[in-house]
Design a protein around this motif. Structure first.
Motif, mmCIF file in Angstrom:
data_model
loop_
_atom_site.group_PDB
_atom_site.id
_atom_site.type_symbol
_atom_site.label_atom_id
_atom_site.label_comp_id
_atom_site.label_asym_id
_atom_site.label_seq_id
_atom_site.Cartn_x
_atom_site.Cartn_y
_atom_site.Cartn_z
ATOM 1 N N HIS A 14 -1.859 38.277 -5.066
ATOM 2 C CA HIS A 14 -2.386 37.056 -5.689
ATOM 3 C C HIS A 14 -1.808 36.833 -7.078
ATOM 4 N N THR A 48 -7.988 32.023 1.091
ATOM 5 C CA THR A 48 -7.059 33.128 0.870
ATOM 6 C C THR A 48 -7.658 34.450 1.330
ATOM 7 N N LEU A 49 -8.964 34.606 1.170
ATOM 8 C CA LEU A 49 -9.580 35.867 1.611
ATOM 9 C C LEU A 49 -9.360 36.046 3.109
ATOM 10 N N ASP A 70 -5.780 36.665 3.994
ATOM 11 C CA ASP A 70 -5.349 38.028 3.712
ATOM 12 C C ASP A 70 -5.859 39.000 4.761
ATOM 13 N N ALA A 74 -8.497 40.335 -2.528
ATOM 14 C CA ALA A 74 -8.812 38.943 -2.196
ATOM 15 C C ALA A 74 -10.263 38.639 -2.548
#
Lengths: 795, 141
Positions: free
Chosen positions: A424, A521-522, A525, A784
């Protein structure tokens, strides 16, 4: 434009094979990103469904330079990360092209500061520049189309057949300052004039007119009886030398001699009733360029503590002599003091007795001097041009050196970052692995060090606002709020109700935008692709509202001292109402996607759980702290603006693992929506800017009509208002946690010193303590779920 | 696909001659394929000449120079899982062959496969008991 460039202008007669090769290359561009900052967010947005970069022949970001032929450098290029950028470029297969995205990458942009390269074209060849700060996703698409046009005219076969014209792949030469580009900010023919910002340059502050302007003293608060008692207790207990400072603008401030500081801090931390649990911040102020040095030491070391029970803060100032004895390290009291002290050491050269590994943290390797000392060069454009020859000295430090211990024969050393999807941002995790298990870990930061605290010292009080947006580039005006509140509290500026309502509404919209990105994004990922495309849909809705109101997407810079820049535009309410109508159902969908999803739960439940006590000790804040079950939200505990009159709940977790961190943020979105709903339904009437023209900007329309407004507008815009002498710390509940600004004024038009206490700094440092023992996939999930952002860590 | 005659169920002949395997045709085909591959490889090599540099030949590790060696010893779990996987993979290979010919086989072969599965189940149980399915080694600080 080089010779190759001129050839490009007059494309030679094509032959069929050339046409075929060019067409194939132009329509199968495989972008690989070197994404550093805000620009990268817009670049990532270009990959989502609204913009759909797939039309250009790439559905996904390429994971490594081997798989790609277009390098998109987006964001600020730092001297510390420059060797990595060049390495990635050189590791790409040919033919290859480079797009430079955003003004930072093009020229250094607004970051004319010691740590930033003034244009990536100084170290690698650039084919297409995409202007903007940040460019919108459409701008990147346009850049790609421009690149395609370029590729279609290349005629790569001609040089192979010995024919004139034609090129094989993109440009090959980088630019050289003074030869093929110029970094002189003064423009041609002005070499005799003073460099920009000289009036803010110590020690002479040449041409600075602050001294001609009178200001009232700084706003002061009355110290509470409880604080008074505490100050007396400390004075009794630790003897003379401990003095309470008066007047203060923000909190109880004590001056403590160096030799007693450690004991006082230990006492405060371990008080049985209402201890000062959290080390909020440690920083320093170089006092050597003050207008009057009378009675001032060379440095002040500043500790800020937080008391959870009383919701009170406390500041300790420790005077230090330049070459005097070092203060005692407090790493034995707070593990988290490690980075804070290293940063002070890095930036000021102050040593700490008893600190185990006082190695550089933020400044590039082998960096001469200490950047935040008043004598250190400020602007990159006034320093020697940065060239390829400077790169070897800045090569990232060997991973073993960072790890600080030898490997045993079953361990493997892995660099996870600086350039990696899972980090990130440009950040380096050095892992000693046993199989997949992380035995030991160290984090290297500073690859995103924009020198924002140094920049603040030569931007006037209003000018600095756009820089705050970019500190946490996903939270937009929430950053402005922390800064303007600190300055407003120092100067005693009153803010109108309507301005407050607009501020809070925008901040909550940014919280939504940030949490939507977090959610996307979490789960991405964790290997689940769809959600990010959905969540960006709503994020675009939010950004559209923000854009309608402010004109900007990521960086509106919409707040002003004493208010906001303009009133709400016609039609804002309909947009907000439409959003309020659709959003609850959408968020339900998002939760349903992962509720009881066995993969998601296996990857997040019980992973890197943090206890309440650890979280408080390590200074973790924001949703990450609440996930551990600590009911602590500045909007409730130290309320500001209209928050006390708003109805909303503070969600908390129980175990503090990745799953709780996710749940807390999902619930926060609902609460933010509630806040927005209440504010939108009941927007108070009235002006949106403070009438206090001493510090604030008068209305532009009025300044075209009467002389008083013209004068104040002109002075406050051009050289800036003169702030009263004093200091102030103010923190707000930003989307990622508590973001505080510590501003020190010396009665100048620029901050004398500005320090940002950023949430990510503490949150990520804590990852060093709780990650070993978990596996690499757990680390990815943890990073994340912490939801940090690089420029706010490295500043 | 050869069309099927609905009434008799036999394959109907079409206008095209039935293909008979012949050495000549196969050779020509193989040569053609080889030639296309060679031409393509030569073309790419020629149209886009390789440019190597020490930096380009270096392994890619997130933009930094990889250090501390790569000849590390695989921890036991990897090897164990690989072994176990092989054993049970071979089992499935047998099972497939046995399953598709199940109709033609005798009860004796059914008993045989039961013994085979039983032995492997026993070994799986043993593996489980010994902790061979535990992933990851204890962390050494």
């Amino acid at each position: 434009m080089g010779r190759a460039g001129e050839e490009m202008m007059r494309p030679p007669q094509p032959n069929a094979v050339d046409l075929a090769v060019d067409w194939c290359r132009a329509n199968s561009l495989w972008p690989f990103f070197f994404g550093l900052s805000c620009c990268f967010v817009e670049e990532a947005t270009a990959f989502t469904s609204r913009y759909d970069i797939a039309r250009f022949g790439s559905e996904v970001f390429r994971g490594s330079p081997r798989q790609s032929d277009v390098l998109i450098v987006s964001g600020t290029i730092f001297k510390k990360v420059a060797p990595a950028v060049l390495r990635l470029y050189e590791q790409m297969a040919g033919p290859k092209w480079v797009i430079s995205m955003g003004s930072c990458s093009n020229t250094g942009g607004m970051y004319d500061v010691y740590s930033v390269v003034q244009g990536v074209d100084q170290i690698l060849p650039v084919d297409i520049y995409v202007p903007g700060c940040p460019p919108r996703p459409e701008a990147l698409l346009h850049g790609l189309m421009a690149l395609q046009e370029r590729v279609k005219r290349e005629r790569p076969l001609r040089p192979l057949l010995g024919l004139p014209g034609g090129v094989q792949g993109g440009r090959t030469e980088h630019l050289v300052d003074g030869v093929s580009k110029s970094m002189d900010t003064r423009g041609p023919g002005f070499a005799g004039s003073l460099a920009r910002g000289t009036a803010a340059a110590p020690p002479h502050f040449e041409g600075n007119r602050s001294r001609l302007m009178w200001t009232p003293p700084a706003a002061r608060i009355e110290v509470t009886q409880r604080d008074r008692t505490l100050a007396e207790t400390l004075a009794e207990r630790f003897g003379p030398g401990i003095e309470q400072q008066e007047p203060v603008s923000d909190m109880l401030t004590l001056s403590v001699p160096r030799e007693k500081a450690h004991d006082v801090l230990a006492f405060l931390k371990t008080r049985p009733r209402s201890p000062y649990r959290r080390l909020e911040d440690v920083t320093a102020v170089d006092e050597s360029a003050r207008q009057s040095r009378e009675g001032r030491p060379d440095f002040h070391l500043v500790y800020t503590l937080l008391n959870f029970r009383e919701a009170a803060r406390l500041r300790l100032k420790v005077p230090l002599a330049k070459d005097g004895p070092a203060p005692d390290s407090v790493t034995d009291l707070w593990e988290s003091a490690d980075w804070y002290e290293r940063e002070v050491h890095d930036m000021f050269g102050v040593g700490f007795a008893g600190h185990k590994r006082l190695r550089p943290l933020i400044a590039p390797p082998n960096w001469p001097g200490h950047p935040l000392l008043k004598g250190h060069p400020r602007r990159a454009t006034l320093m020697k041009p940065f060239t390829r020859e400077d790169l070897p000295a800045l090569e990232p430090v060997d991973a073993l050196e960072l790890l600080g211990r030898p490997l045993d024969d079953e361990e493997m050393l892995l660099n996870f970052g600086p350039h990696h999807y899972g980090t990130h941002g440009v950040m380096r995790y050095v892992l000693a692995l046993h199989g997949e298990t992380i035995n030991a870990m160290d984090i290297e930061i500073g690859y995103h060090h924009r020198g924002v605290e140094k920049i603040a010292e030569h931007q006037h009080w209003h000018q600095f606002i756009p820089y705050t947006d970019r500190v946490d580039y996903l939270s937009g005006v929430a950053n402005n709020l922390s800064y303007v509140m600190a300055v407003e509290q120092l100067a005693g500026i009153r803010v109108t109700d309507r301005a407050w309502a607009i501020r809070v509404m925008l901040c909550e919209f940014f919280r939504l935008s940030n949490h939507l990105l977090f959610y996307g994004t979490l789960v991405q990922d964790l290997g689940q692709m769809s959600a990010i495309f959905y969540s960006f849909r709503e994020r675009e809705m939010v950004l559209d509202i923000i854009e309608t109101i402010t004109g900007g997407r990521l960086h509106p810079s919409w707040l002003r001292l004493g208010g906001v820049a303009q009133d709400l535009p016609a039609g804002w309410k309909d947009m907000v109402d439409r959003f309020i109508k659709v959003f609850p159902a959408r968020i339900k969908t998002y939760e349903a996607l992962f509720k009881d999803n066995p993969i998601f739960e296996a990857r997040t439940k019980g992973v890197t759980a943090v206890t309440r006590e650890q979280a408080m000790d390590w200074g973790i804040s924001g949703p990450n702290l609440r996930a551990c079950g600590v009911d602590w939200d500045l909007r409730k505990k130290m309320p500001y603006g209209p928050y006390p009159s708003l109805n909303f709940d503070v969600p908390t977790g129980t175990t503090g693992d990745c799953h709780d961190r996710y749940l807390v943020r999902m619930e926060e979105m609902r609460q933010s929506l509630r806040i927005i709903e209440q504010i939108a339904a009941d927007m108070p009437p009235g002006p949106v800017a403070s009438p206090d023209s001493r510090y604030c900007l008068p209305d532009k329309a009025r300044s075209l009509k009467d002389i008083e407004s013209v004068i104040h507008h002109f002075v406050n815009v051009s050289r800036g208002p003169t702030m009263p002498r004093g200091e102030c710390y103010h923190a707000t509940e930003a989307p990622r946690g508590e973001q505080g600004y510590y501003v020190v004024s010396d009665g100048l038009t620029t901050p004398y010193r500005l320090h940002i206490r950023s949430p990510g700094y503490a949150n990520v440092q804590a990852a060093r303590f709780f990650t070993p023992g978990h596996t690499i996939p757990d680390l990815v999930a943890t990073l994340a779920s912490l939801d940090y952002i690089l420029p706010d860590i490295d500043r | 696909m050869t069309p099927i005659d609905a009434a008799s169920g036999a394959a109907t002949t079409t206008a095209m001659s039935p293909w008979e395997p012949g050495g000549m045709a196969l050779t020509v085909f193989a040569l053609l394929v080889g030639a296309v591959v060679v031409v393509l490889l030569l073309l790419t090599r020629y149209v886009n000449p390789a440019r190597t540099s020490p930096e380009k030949d270096r392994p890619y590790e997130c933009g930094v120079i990889p250090t501390a060696g790569h000849g590390f010893r695989y921890p036991a779990p990897f090897a164990l899982v690989a072994m176990a996987f092989l054993v049970f993979d071979v089992e499935t290979a047998f099972l497939y062959a046995w399953a598709v010919s199940f109709e033609k086989l005798t009860p004796a072969s059914f008993a045989g496969i039961c013994v085979f599965i039983g032995v492997l189940l026993g070994s799986l149980w043993y593996l489980w008991q010994k902790g061979g399915l535990q992933w990851g080694a204890p962390v050494k600080r």
